[in-house]
Design a protein around this motif. Structure first.
Motif, mmCIF file in Angstrom:
data_model
loop_
_atom_site.group_PDB
_atom_site.id
_atom_site.type_symbol
_atom_site.label_atom_id
_atom_site.label_comp_id
_atom_site.label_asym_id
_atom_site.label_seq_id
_atom_site.Cartn_x
_atom_site.Cartn_y
_atom_site.Cartn_z
ATOM 1 N N TYR A 193 0.669 -1.715 -0.045
ATOM 2 C CA TYR A 193 0.268 0.406 -0.220
ATOM 3 C C TYR A 193 1.309 1.303 -0.066
ATOM 4 O O TYR A 193 2.086 1.257 0.910
ATOM 5 C CB TYR A 193 -0.613 0.348 1.254
ATOM 6 C CG TYR A 193 -2.387 -0.853 1.285
ATOM 7 C CD1 TYR A 193 -3.205 -1.255 0.759
ATOM 8 C CD2 TYR A 193 -1.365 -1.773 1.913
ATOM 9 C CE1 TYR A 193 -4.063 -2.291 0.560
ATOM 10 C CE2 TYR A 193 -2.555 -3.799 1.962
ATOM 11 C CZ TYR A 193 -3.525 -3.030 1.378
ATOM 12 O OH TYR A 193 -4.653 -4.267 1.230
ATOM 13 N N PRO A 194 -0.196 2.148 -0.730
ATOM 14 C CA PRO A 194 1.501 3.831 -0.453
ATOM 15 C C PRO A 194 0.852 4.286 1.160
ATOM 16 O O PRO A 194 0.050 3.518 1.944
ATOM 17 C CB PRO A 194 0.369 4.726 -1.385
ATOM 18 C CG PRO A 194 -1.137 4.264 -1.170
ATOM 19 C CD PRO A 194 -0.925 2.415 -1.333
ATOM 20 N N GLY A 195 2.019 4.996 1.698
ATOM 21 C CA GLY A 195 1.864 5.732 2.708
ATOM 22 C C GLY A 195 1.114 7.338 2.823
ATOM 23 O O GLY A 195 1.269 7.711 2.053
ATOM 24 N N LEU A 196 0.875 7.266 4.562
ATOM 25 C CA LEU A 196 0.847 9.052 4.281
ATOM 26 C C LEU A 196 1.213 9.251 6.122
ATOM 27 O O LEU A 196 0.879 8.576 6.909
ATOM 28 C CB LEU A 196 -0.702 9.514 4.251
ATOM 29 C CG LEU A 196 -1.423 9.572 3.326
ATOM 30 C CD1 LEU A 196 -3.018 9.736 3.281
ATOM 31 C CD2 LEU A 196 -0.959 11.224 2.258
ATOM 32 N N LEU A 197 2.284 10.137 5.637
ATOM 33 C CA LEU A 197 2.381 10.902 7.096
ATOM 34 C C LEU A 197 1.033 11.827 7.096
ATOM 35 O O LEU A 197 1.290 13.144 6.286
ATOM 36 C CB LEU A 197 3.527 11.397 7.250
ATOM 37 C CG LEU A 197 4.235 11.727 8.183
ATOM 38 C CD1 LEU A 197 3.970 10.904 9.007
ATOM 39 C CD2 LEU A 197 5.268 12.690 8.357
#
Length: 411
Positions: free
Chosen positions: A74-78
């Motif tokens: 999966y792509p990531g988000l901060l």
């Protein structure tokens, strides 16, 4: 994930030694839970060592990692909270249901001390908002040092997840979290695919409520603070897509600071200004009509990251040119050119006399005419005005998404 060098020696004298690319050490694992298709793990990580009353102590940061329950990459988000906030776990869960691995954390110096009981460090002795604009006895004395460092380490923690798509990582934050979005994107840009800041920017000395804090410092301290702790001084390192959602009357981040931050970047930039708004975006794609299930502070955040991190949907529109023409009747015509793959729903020009402070300006809004060739125009009544006029154009498409032009001056 392997460690990665993410900074050149001249990026930041203050943060350079900490920019290792390595995930912070987890000193306490608070367990994992699964609910509604989302796995949530709570941890406390070591941020840095500091000395207090002759003793060496550890700064500790609470963080949470949310991910889809279904295994996969999966792509990531901060996701970075705003002033007086704390790690936004519910927001992390919402993003996880959209197919992202998400890290949220307490941001000391930005967070309210009373709301982050599991994070410990030198900031605990100050009330909310205290000791940000200081550089003595050293620059690290500012609580914002702890906020920036913890946020960078949150990015490293995200990057180290075994199921992350390491080339698809975004950062989003609101207000002080937008400041941190800018700062982290500048310090560790090689790890960042795209960023979305709501209100927050750098270049506090170009126009912000924080100018009064800077003005209270002596000249040397002010220079030192701007060099090391103003996000605009590292934004020149940003070469990846960056969006700022600004409020034209924002009480904290004024349009000149937003504009200068964007102009300093090397990569693709875009933005919007919400007229007669302060710390809200009452525009299509903003807070106006936002559904409760939307994960972002603005509804268009989801569309932005779907495009940049998942390759889904379409890019945001962009106003690529704006020009002013003085008419024979003394008024002014504003012409602007728009590109975008989705049909447009509305277009307008906002204008306001210069002279008042940005938060106190009143913006008049004129509907623009579609010239059917990518160009729009609007006439604004400037013939009787005795001051320079600030104006900008905005356009909304049917998704909905809103973007604006740069602010221009009519003399």
């Amino acid at each position: 994930m392997p460690a990665q060098t993410v900074v050149q020696n001249n990026t930041s004298d203050l943060f350079g030694p900490y920019l290792t690319g390595e995930s912070p050490m987890i000193i306490k694992d608070l367990g994992e839970e699964i609910e509604n298709g989302v796995k949530l793990r709570r941890v406390i990580f070591h941020s840095y060592n500091y000395h207090e009353a002759g003793d060496e102590k550890n700064a500790e940061i609470f963080a949470a990692i949310a991910r889809p329950e279904q295994e996969g990459k999966y792509p990531g988000l901060l996701v970075l909270h705003g002033g007086a906030g704390y790690a936004e776990i519910e927001k992390a869960k919402k993003w996880a249901t959209q197919g992202y691995i998400v890290v949220v954390l307490d941001e000391p110096g930005v967070a309210h001390p009373d709301k982050i009981p599991m994070s410990h460090g030198p900031w605990e002795k100050y009330k909310y908002g205290e000791n940000r604009f200081v550089v003595k006895p050293e620059v690290k004395s500012s609580t914002l040092f702890s906020a920036v460092l913890a946020s960078v380490q949150g990015l490293y923690l995200l990057y180290s997840q075994p199921d992350i798509m390491a080339d698809k990582i975004g950062i989003t934050g609101i207000s002080w979290g937008g400041y941190l979005t800018t700062f982290v994107s500048g310090l560790a840009n090689s790890m960042v695919t795209a960023s979305f800041s709501v209100f927050g920017s750098g270049y506090y000395d170009y126009g912000s409520t924080f100018q009064k804090n800077l003005d209270d410092m002596n000249a040397k301290d002010r220079r030192d603070w701007l060099k090391h702790l103003d996000a605009g001084r590292v934004s020149k390192n940003i070469g990846t897509p960056f969006f700022i959602a600004g409020a034209a009357n924002d009480n904290w981040f004024y349009p000149p600071a937003v504009s200068q931050t964007l102009m300093s970047m090397k990569g693709e930039t875009n933005h919007l200004y919400a007229p007669n708004n302060s710390h809200k975006i009452e525009l299509p794609g903003g807070t106006k009509g936002k559904a409760a299930e939307e994960p972002g502070w603005l509804s268009m955040e989801r569309l932005y990251f779907e495009y940049h991190l998942k390759g889904k949907g379409n890019p945001l529109p962009k106003i690529v040119k704006i020009e002013t023409v003085k008419m024979k009747n003394g008024n002014s015509k504003i012409r602007f050119k728009v590109t975008g793959p989705v049909p447009f729903e509305s277009a307008n020009v906002c204008y306001s006399p210069e002279g008042k402070d940005w938060p106190k300006r009143v913006w008049e809004i004129v509907t623009a005419t579609d010239l059917k060739n990518g160009w729009y125009e609007a006439e604004i009544p400037t013939k009787d005005l005795k001051r320079n006029i600030s104006c900008f154009a905005s356009i909304s498409d049917t998704r909905p998404v809103t973007v604006s032009s740069k602010i221009v001056t009519i003399k």
